[in-house]
Design a protein around this motif. Structure first.
Motif, PDB file in Angstrom:
ATOM      1  N   UNK A 237       0.839  -1.187   0.000  1.00  0.00           N
ATOM      2  CA  UNK A 237       0.000   0.000   0.000  1.00  0.00           C
ATOM      3  C   UNK A 237       0.878   1.242   0.000  1.00  0.00           C
ATOM      4  N   UNK A 238       0.289   2.325  -0.480  1.00  0.00           N
ATOM      5  CA  UNK A 238       0.925   3.640  -0.411  1.00  0.00           C
ATOM      6  C   UNK A 238      -0.164   4.640  -0.078  1.00  0.00           C
ATOM      7  N   UNK A 239       0.112   5.528   0.882  1.00  0.00           N
ATOM      8  CA  UNK A 239      -0.908   6.503   1.292  1.00  0.00           C
ATOM      9  C   UNK A 239      -0.274   7.869   1.491  1.00  0.00           C
ATOM     10  N   UNK A 259       3.337  -3.046   3.722  1.00  0.00           N
ATOM     11  CA  UNK A 259       3.028  -4.301   3.033  1.00  0.00           C
ATOM     12  C   UNK A 259       2.342  -5.256   4.000  1.00  0.00           C
ATOM     13  N   UNK A 260       1.284  -5.899   3.517  1.00  0.00           N
ATOM     14  CA  UNK A 260       0.682  -7.040   4.211  1.00  0.00           C
ATOM     15  C   UNK A 260       1.006  -8.283   3.410  1.00  0.00           C
ATOM     16  N   UNK A 261       1.341  -9.353   4.107  1.00  0.00           N
ATOM     17  CA  UNK A 261       1.713 -10.599   3.443  1.00  0.00           C
ATOM     18  C   UNK A 261       0.924 -11.748   4.042  1.00  0.00           C
ATOM     19  N   UNK A 262       0.449 -12.640   3.174  1.00  0.00           N
ATOM     20  CA  UNK A 262      -0.212 -13.872   3.605  1.00  0.00           C
ATOM     21  C   UNK A 262       0.481 -15.049   2.933  1.00  0.00           C
ATOM     22  N   UNK A 263       0.835 -16.053   3.737  1.00  0.00           N
ATOM     23  CA  UNK A 263       1.516 -17.219   3.197  1.00  0.00           C
ATOM     24  C   UNK A 263       0.924 -18.475   3.813  1.00  0.00           C
ATOM     25  N   UNK A 756      -8.871   1.485  -3.868  1.00  0.00           N
ATOM     26  CA  UNK A 756      -8.463   2.875  -3.775  1.00  0.00           C
ATOM     27  C   UNK A 756      -9.457   3.577  -2.861  1.00  0.00           C
ATOM     28  N   UNK A 757      -8.958   4.240  -1.818  1.00  0.00           N
ATOM     29  CA  UNK A 757      -9.840   4.893  -0.849  1.00  0.00           C
ATOM     30  C   UNK A 757      -9.428   6.339  -0.651  1.00  0.00           C
ATOM     31  N   UNK A 758     -10.412   7.219  -0.664  1.00  0.00           N
ATOM     32  CA  UNK A 758     -10.232   8.637  -0.369  1.00  0.00           C
ATOM     33  C   UNK A 758     -11.049   8.943   0.880  1.00  0.00           C
ATOM     34  N   UNK A 795      -3.823   3.673  -1.653  1.00  0.00           N
ATOM     35  CA  UNK A 795      -3.908   2.691  -2.733  1.00  0.00           C
ATOM     36  C   UNK A 795      -3.358   1.371  -2.218  1.00  0.00           C
ATOM     37  N   UNK A 796      -4.182   0.330  -2.249  1.00  0.00           N
ATOM     38  CA  UNK A 796      -3.778  -1.012  -1.844  1.00  0.00           C
ATOM     39  C   UNK A 796      -3.972  -1.949  -3.033  1.00  0.00           C
TER      40      UNK A 796
END
Length: 808
Positions: A237-239, A259-263, A756-758, A795-796
């Motif tokens: 993500x970047x905000x 960053x979110x990570x799922x493994x 995308x969130x505002x 933005x994710x």
């Protein structure tokens, strides 16, 4: 204690009636080489000659009777996914209710629910829901508790045609956890909701007099030779945040990324990691004026701590809001200032470095959960107004939080768990530890159950002796049939404290409760259903053992064939009570007289454009300290069309002649506690609106104003016997508190799992000792206080390893 246990056992045998085992339907899934186009239209040739799941049975309103609407479901699978097609016949397709909603929300709409229990253990399952407008909802079910915060990435389509509406689900195996074996047998059920008729039906019958619904699923057979895929995904993500406070002339801009990570470690366990988290866009907490001796508990809204955390909800020792909460020494800064110094920045939250959790369940039913979070050093910034020099004051030292859980599923939807939480603050030489076990045991008829827990808390701080406390609870219950009952005993010692990572309002108590319930699930006369509960509660202090209070609680609710509902509830305390917590001093108590409390609510039919809820309460204490409580709640809502809805909520509460703690002081080596007689009130106005453009894009607005005040009439000292003695006291302890928040969110899910969130957030908080008596004047003063505005864009993007691998 023994006589209560004998009474419970006597009632168990007196009301014992064996139940008939419910049948489980079976359906075959057929292997295919490719998936059809997932558009909700079941015209692909691949759907021909597939076995049909039909003969749906009513869940509501007439539990157990055949459905009035024909439903047919088919199951196919590939090497990568399970595909389900459902045809929902309807003679009046133009009357199908199809209000749009945000993802994971259900409004006034039909829906189809696919429930999958891959281990077929009757405890854990995945839910996938689609509405006629293609809105997706998913949830995870653990021990018959839904976790709607769980999110997955899957495909679906919906279509309204001449014969009704249809839906297709494509559930990738990466969205599920299932055993690694050649032949699969999954628990399966399909639930359909026909909203305009308020009829809900299921493929495999769900008897509402039975406990649970996952355990009442059918069986899906025919799935063979599939392998759990590599489950690996990244969500970078970047905000950007632009913040402005009304007492500052400049804007502050911040850039964040993480960053979110799922493994998927194997077919059963998943690793979730959150690196450099960002929670700036979550909804604001609803602040209140809390005059009680108990902490205010706020709902967790941070997705990492709400998703896939069902294993950690054991024993009440995990309250994730502790992680990244207000710094421990935040309010000590003012006492550390030198002459001419001011505090120009004092963070309200400790920053999380990262969080990791591992969770899952083996094919033999062993669930394992591990969570670890770290928060960094947090500092307040102090400035000398004369020299301009700056320095920092540490308000929170580095801390580590972790929890470990083992949860073994047993026969008959029973389980036993052991767990531990640990909080460590090395710089403070501080550690807090809570260990415990929890169990639920059902008999093979699933008519009766025994459940309980045992917990031990330990706190160690440099230079002090460790504090050790214990907490246990056990209950015996009849859980099925029209009549049910339970008896429970709970003991919490005076030194038990899980609040470094958990949440507990009160310790040092012993509770004994006997609850009786009578329920009618099938229509009778003008009623569709009714529920009645009566509870007798006896409470004493643990140390020293002293009577606290005896209460009778009652609660009844009725649903009519018009789909309006009404309920009554309340409590009676026929004798005086002793409050050992309000004085805030060990060994002191506040005597309160007998009392009665009554509440009434009404809820109208939500299928209509205009619907409303209303609730009224009245309470009175029968003694010289005549406390009177009034409250009113109004919640109207209006649906302008299938895209636009508005809701308004008004809550008003007024208490006259309430008794409450003011302060305490040492006089001649003795502690004097001051108790005030006060009139309190609060008024909450909340307006929310949602405009849903389509099943991927929405705009929501939420505004809340909360005004509370406490006006003291006279003051007293607290005597040893719990009574009050009037005194002359001149200090002003009146409180006028305001909290105002706006949360406005535009959300666009432009790709599966990506958003995308505002967000615009506005907040104001103020309090003083001058009571405002007019709403308009108070509101004006509120807006004159310091305002904080924040505008952010985030933005994710969801990246799936298997999708990348397929594309080479």
């Amino acid at each position: 204690m023994i006589k209560y246990l004998l009474l419970a056992l006597a009632m168990l045998f007196a009301f014992y009636q064996p139940t008939q085992a419910f049948s489980k339907k079976e359906i075959q899934a057929k292997r295919v080489n490719h998936t059809p186009k997932i558009d909700g239209i079941l015209d692909d040739a691949i759907w021909k000659d597939i076995p049909v799941a039909n003969d749906f049975v009513q869940l509501d309103p007439d539990n157990g009777t055949p459905s009035n609407f024909r439903t047919e479901a088919k199951f196919i699978y590939t090497d990568n996914s399970l595909v389900v097609g459902v045809m929902m016949f309807d003679d009046q397709p133009d009357k199908i209710l199809k209000e749009l909603s945000k993802r994971d929300d259900l409004n006034n709409s039909d829906f189809i629910l696919l429930l999958i229990d891959p281990f077929n253990n009757g405890l854990d399952a995945f839910e996938f829901i689609v509405t006629p407008m293609g809105v997706q909802i998913d949830a995870k079910v653990v021990k018959n508790r839904e976790d709607s915060n769980w999110d997955s990435v899957w495909k679906s389509g919906a279509h309204i045609g001449k014969e009704g509406w249809s839906a297709e689900f494509e559930i990738p195996y990466s969205a599920l956890r299932f055993p690694n074996k050649n032949v699969q047998e999954w628990g399966i059920n399909i639930i359909r909701n026909i909203q305009r008729e308020k009829e809900k039906v299921s493929w495999n019958f769900i008897d509402k007099e039975e406990s649970g619904w996952v355990n009442q699923s059918g069986v899906l057979k025919g799935i063979e030779n599939i392998k759990p895929p590599t489950r690996l995904s990244f969500s970078p993500y970047f905000s950007v945040y632009v913040d402005k406070s009304s007492d500052k002339s400049s804007f502050e801009t911040n850039y964040r990324g993480g960053l979110d990570l799922k493994y998927g470690i194997n077919e059963s366990f998943t690793l979730d990691m959150m690196l450099i988290p960002d929670f700036g866009q979550i909804q604001s907490d609803d602040q209140i004026l809390n005059l009680s001796p108990y902490e205010t508990k706020f709902d967790e809204k941070r997705q990492f701590f709400t998703e896939a955390t069902e294993l950690f909800n054991r024993g009440g020792i995990f309250y994730s809001k502790r992680i990244g909460a207000s710094p421990k020494y935040r309010y000590d800064v003012e006492d550390q200032l030198d002459e001419n110094e001011i505090v120009y920045d004092n963070p309200i939250e400790a920053k999380i470095i990262n969080s990791t959790k591992i969770s899952g369940r083996t094919s033999k039913g062993l669930g394992i959960g591990f969570l670890n979070s770290m928060i960094r050093n947090t500092y307040a910034d102090i400035k000398d107004t004369i020299t301009g020099s700056k320095r920092k004051y540490k308000t929170q030292a580095f801390a580590n939080y972790n929890m470990l859980v083992f949860d073994q599923s047993l026969r008959n939807e029973s389980y036993v768990s052991v767990f531990n939480t640990n909080v460590s603050v090395p710089d403070d030489d501080y550690m807090a530890n809570v260990s415990g076990t929890e169990f639920l045991l059902k008999d093979k008829t699933r008519m009766f159950q025994v459940k309980g827990k045992a917990l031990l808390s330990q706190r160690y701080e440099k230079g002090e002796d460790g504090l050790i406390g214990q907490h246990h609870q056990v209950s015996f219950e009849k859980i099925n049939g029209k009549f049910n009952w339970s008896f429970s005993n709970e003991m919490i010692s005076d030194n038990y404290n899980p609040n470094d990572m958990g949440f507990l309002n009160r310790n040092n108590v012993i509770n004994n409760n006997l609850s009786l319930g009578y329920h009618i699930y099938k229509p009778k006369g003008i009623l569709l259903a009714q529920h009645n509960n009566l509870t007798f509660s006896h409470e004493t202090q643990y140390n020293p053992a002293r009577f606290s209070r005896f209460t009778v609680y009652y609660n009844s609710r009725f649903k009519f064939k018009s789909y309006n509902s009404v309920g009554v509830y309340g409590n009676v305390r026929p004798m005086h009570q002793y409050d050992f917590f309000e004085p805030r001093v060990d060994g002191m108590k506040l005597r309160k007289g007998s009392s009665a409390f009554f509440g009434l609510w009404f809820s109208s039919d939500y299928r209509k454009e205009f619907a409303f809820d209303v609730e009224m309460e009245y309470g009175k204490r029968f003694s010289t300290d005549d406390l009177i409580v009034f409250s009113l709640s109004l919640r109207p809502r209006y649906r302008f069309n299938d895209k636009f809805t508005m809701q308004y909520r008004l809550n008003w509460n007024r208490q006259l002649d309430d008794m409450g703690y003011v302060n305490d002081e040492q006089i001649d080596g003795l502690t004097t506690v001051y108790i005030g007689i006060r009139n309190t009130a609060y008024l909450e106005n909340r307006l929310s609106a949602n405009y849903i453009f389509n099943n991927k894009m929405s705009l929501s607005f939420r505004a809340r104003h909360y005004w509370a005040k406490a006006e003291y009439k006279d003051f007293n000292t607290l005597l040893d016997n719990g009574r009050l003695k009037a005194i002359d006291y001149s200090d002003n302890h009146d409180i006028n508190f305001n909290s105002f928040n706006i949360d406005m969110v535009y959300s666009w899910r432009f790709a599966p799992g990506s958003e995308l969130a505002l967000v615009w957030k506005n907040s104001i908080s103020s309090d003083d000792d001058k009571i405002a008596h007019r709403f308009i004047n108070n509101l004006k003063n509120t807006f004159d206080a310091t305002r904080f505005n924040s505008l952010s864009v985030k933005l994710l993007y969801y990246i799936d390893y298997m999708s990348l691998k397929k594309k080479g």
